[in-house]
Design an enzyme around this catalytic site. Sequence first.
Site, PDB file in Angstrom:
ATOM      1  CG  LEU A 108      26.341  92.477  61.679  1.00 30.67           C
ATOM      2  CD1 LEU A 108      25.545  93.659  62.194  1.00 30.67           C
ATOM      3  CD2 LEU A 108      27.710  92.934  61.219  1.00 30.67           C
ATOM      4  N   GLY A 153      26.113  90.034  57.312  1.00 31.72           N
ATOM      5  CA  GLY A 153      27.339  90.841  57.361  1.00 31.72           C
ATOM      6  C   GLY A 153      28.503  90.187  56.632  1.00 31.72           C
ATOM      7  CG  ASN A 177      20.469  86.056  56.517  1.00 32.78           C
ATOM      8  OD1 ASN A 177      21.345  86.901  56.550  1.00 32.78           O
ATOM      9  ND2 ASN A 177      20.397  85.072  57.395  1.00 32.78           N
ATOM     10  CD  GLU A 178      21.110  91.711  56.708  1.00 32.61           C
ATOM     11  OE1 GLU A 178      20.647  91.248  55.644  1.00 32.61           O
ATOM     12  OE2 GLU A 178      22.322  91.897  56.893  1.00 32.61           O
TER      13      GLU A 178
HETATM   14  C1  LIG Z   1      17.571 101.464  61.108  1.00 35.16           C
HETATM   15  C2  LIG Z   1      18.818 100.634  61.045  1.00 35.16           C
HETATM   16  C3  LIG Z   1      18.512  99.223  61.399  1.00 35.16           C
HETATM   17  C4  LIG Z   1      19.718  98.344  61.411  1.00 35.16           C
HETATM   18  C5  LIG Z   1      19.313  96.975  61.772  1.00 35.16           C
HETATM   19  C6  LIG Z   1      20.415  96.009  61.990  1.00 35.16           C
HETATM   20  C7  LIG Z   1      21.076  95.562  60.774  1.00 35.16           C
HETATM   21  C8  LIG Z   1      21.960  94.388  61.058  1.00 35.16           C
HETATM   22  C9  LIG Z   1      22.704  94.023  59.925  1.00 35.16           C
HETATM   23  C10 LIG Z   1      23.275  92.820  59.712  1.00 35.16           C
HETATM   24  C11 LIG Z   1      22.821  91.651  60.416  1.00 35.16           C
HETATM   25  C12 LIG Z   1      23.742  90.483  60.582  1.00 35.16           C
HETATM   26  O1  LIG Z   1      24.791  90.256  60.035  1.00 35.16           O
HETATM   27  S1  LIG Z   1      23.068  89.545  61.776  1.00 35.16           S
HETATM   28  C13 LIG Z   1      23.868  87.980  61.645  1.00 35.16           C
HETATM   29  C14 LIG Z   1      23.129  87.158  60.649  1.00 35.16           C
HETATM   30  N1  LIG Z   1      23.748  85.900  60.531  1.00 35.16           N
HETATM   31  C15 LIG Z   1      23.073  84.784  60.305  1.00 35.16           C
HETATM   32  O2  LIG Z   1      21.870  84.794  60.150  1.00 35.16           O
HETATM   33  C16 LIG Z   1      23.859  83.519  60.297  1.00 35.16           C
HETATM   34  C17 LIG Z   1      23.572  82.705  61.486  1.00 35.16           C
HETATM   35  N2  LIG Z   1      24.371  81.492  61.522  1.00 35.16           N
HETATM   36  C18 LIG Z   1      24.145  80.442  60.706  1.00 35.16           C
HETATM   37  O3  LIG Z   1      23.278  80.424  59.859  1.00 35.16           O
HETATM   38  C19 LIG Z   1      25.021  79.260  60.913  1.00 35.16           C
HETATM   39  O4  LIG Z   1      25.625  79.394  62.182  1.00 35.16           O
HETATM   40  C20 LIG Z   1      26.126  79.074  59.854  1.00 35.16           C
HETATM   41  C21 LIG Z   1      25.475  78.678  58.514  1.00 35.16           C
HETATM   42  C22 LIG Z   1      26.943  80.336  59.674  1.00 35.16           C
HETATM   43  C23 LIG Z   1      27.074  77.943  60.319  1.00 35.16           C
HETATM   44  O5  LIG Z   1      26.325  76.778  60.605  1.00 35.16           O
HETATM   45  P1  LIG Z   1      26.961  75.613  61.481  1.00 35.16           P
HETATM   46  O6  LIG Z   1      25.923  74.537  61.563  1.00 35.16           O
HETATM   47  O7  LIG Z   1      28.288  75.265  60.977  1.00 35.16           O
HETATM   48  O8  LIG Z   1      27.213  76.277  62.913  1.00 35.16           O
HETATM   49  P2  LIG Z   1      26.140  76.559  64.053  1.00 35.16           P
HETATM   50  O9  LIG Z   1      24.904  77.147  63.493  1.00 35.16           O
HETATM   51  O10 LIG Z   1      25.975  75.328  64.895  1.00 35.16           O
HETATM   52  O11 LIG Z   1      26.852  77.705  64.898  1.00 35.16           O
HETATM   53  C24 LIG Z   1      27.978  77.430  65.737  1.00 35.16           C
HETATM   54  C25 LIG Z   1      27.946  78.380  66.894  1.00 35.16           C
HETATM   55  O12 LIG Z   1      28.084  79.714  66.415  1.00 35.16           O
HETATM   56  C26 LIG Z   1      26.994  80.492  66.871  1.00 35.16           C
HETATM   57  N3  LIG Z   1      26.667  81.507  65.850  1.00 35.16           N
HETATM   58  C27 LIG Z   1      26.306  81.293  64.581  1.00 35.16           C
HETATM   59  N4  LIG Z   1      26.125  82.444  63.935  1.00 35.16           N
HETATM   60  C28 LIG Z   1      26.395  83.421  64.826  1.00 35.16           C
HETATM   61  C29 LIG Z   1      26.389  84.841  64.748  1.00 35.16           C
HETATM   62  N5  LIG Z   1      26.080  85.511  63.613  1.00 35.16           N
HETATM   63  N6  LIG Z   1      26.711  85.530  65.847  1.00 35.16           N
HETATM   64  C30 LIG Z   1      27.018  84.890  66.991  1.00 35.16           C
HETATM   65  N7  LIG Z   1      27.039  83.536  67.139  1.00 35.16           N
HETATM   66  C31 LIG Z   1      26.733  82.821  66.052  1.00 35.16           C
HETATM   67  C32 LIG Z   1      25.867  79.507  67.076  1.00 35.16           C
HETATM   68  O13 LIG Z   1      24.912  80.035  67.958  1.00 35.16           O
HETATM   69  C33 LIG Z   1      26.632  78.332  67.645  1.00 35.16           C
HETATM   70  O14 LIG Z   1      26.886  78.654  69.006  1.00 35.16           O
HETATM   71  P3  LIG Z   1      26.949  77.529  70.137  1.00 35.16           P
HETATM   72  O15 LIG Z   1      28.169  76.725  69.807  1.00 35.16           O
HETATM   73  O16 LIG Z   1      27.051  78.295  71.410  1.00 35.16           O
HETATM   74  O17 LIG Z   1      25.677  76.740  70.034  1.00 35.16           O
END
Ligand SMILES: CCCCCCCC/C=C\CC(=O)SCCNC(=O)CCNC(=O)[C@H](O)C(C)(C)COP(=O)(O)OP(=O)(O)OC[C@H]1O[C@@H](n2cnc3c(N)ncnc32)[C@H](O)[C@@H]1OP(=O)(O)O
Length: 302
Positions: A108, A153, A177-178
């Site tokens: 997400l 997501g 990993n939420e």
């Molecule tokens: C009662 C009901 C309750 C319901 C509760 C809610 C349920 C919610 C369900 C689902 C949750 C989700 O899906 S939340 C998202 C979880 N995602 C993660 O934890 C992944 C996070 N990202 C990473 O681990 C890494 O970015 C990566 C492994 C995917 C890639 O690594 P890499 O080193 O290549 O890149 P960067 O980390 O430097 O990232 C680049 C750039 O992208 C931005 N970024 C990363 N992930 C996200 C994201 N998910 N959303 C928005 N932006 C993201 C990161 O901040 C960097 O931005 P900048 O360039 O501005 O620094």
Amino acid sequence: MALTAVVRIPTRALLRPWARLRDSALGWMEPVGGVEVSTQRFGSQRVLVEPASAAGVAVMTFKNPPVNSLSLELLTELVINLEKLENDKTFRGVVLTSDCPGIFSAGLDLTEICGRNPAHYAEYWKAVQEMWLRLYLSNLMLVAAINGACPAGGCLMSLTCDYRVMADNPKYAIGLNETLLGIVAPFWFKDTLVNTIGHRASERALQLGLLFPPTEALQVGMVDRLVPEDQVQSTALSVLAQWMAIPDHARQLTKNMMRKPTADGLLKKRDEDIQNFVSFISRDSIQKSLQMYLAKLRQKKG
Ligand SMILES: CCCCCCCC/C=C\CC(=O)SCCNC(=O)CCNC(=O)[C@H](O)C(C)(C)COP(=O)(O)OP(=O)(O)OC[C@H]1O[C@@H](n2cnc3c(N)ncnc32)[C@H](O)[C@@H]1OP(=O)(O)O
């Protein structure tokens, strides 16, 4: 077509942004009674759909750099493109993959669930539900070609597919990993995982927010096959070729029989699920956790 070329957008599309996205996503811009706009405004598409060389197969590639986070726009385009493929009876199978090097999808889009208002959270969550329902119940054969990191997501999206091929690169990981973010995977995320890897393994994986490296993901059953990185897409296509040998009607009815009860769990209480999400995500403590997590991600570079 040159970026500056002029096309006509139907008036209805200008009145309804959703329709405009629909039209731009699919190139359905009909030359009927609208106003002229430059294609430059609609230039970047986040979901590419290309027919594969094998008949009846398409490759859907997510192109939302830098990390293919599931923004509202990406989710919308995904659903629209899937619907278009389903309506076009020449397609029977689709490979889902990513154009972002080393990342299938970061899950997400955290900027959609952090620092916004309740109406936005509700609209966003409805789009997440829609993506899951459409993929999970799709009549098409879906194979995920997981060519990079696949958390949260992103993992959910791959779990909706009928088969998962992952790049055998220990740098990549897949999982829900939420809990590591201080949030809770909703029941339908949990159900999708349980249906894939079983109850006990899901309980452990969800509580600990485990991100499995490829070898462990294969062992636990989260993915079906590991291949070298440069063979992920070709393997996904050859898996589809095998699945294509099964008569569609029998396979589709079987898929529906296996999945409908799980999907019904959400369909029965979609609105309640949206309300729960909005009130959960709006909590100060949750917003703080998400802000800290985003800040940590952004700091990584500095
Ligand atoms: C009662 C009901 C309750 C319901 C509760 C809610 C349920 C919610 C369900 C689902 C949750 C989700 O899906 S939340 C998202 C979880 N995602 C993660 O934890 C992944 C996070 N990202 C990473 O681990 C890494 O970015 C990566 C492994 C995917 C890639 O690594 P890499 O080193 O290549 O890149 P960067 O980390 O430097 O990232 C680049 C750039 O992208 C931005 N970024 C990363 N992930 C996200 C994201 N998910 N959303 C928005 N932006 C993201 C990161 O901040 C960097 O931005 P900048 O360039 O501005 O620094």
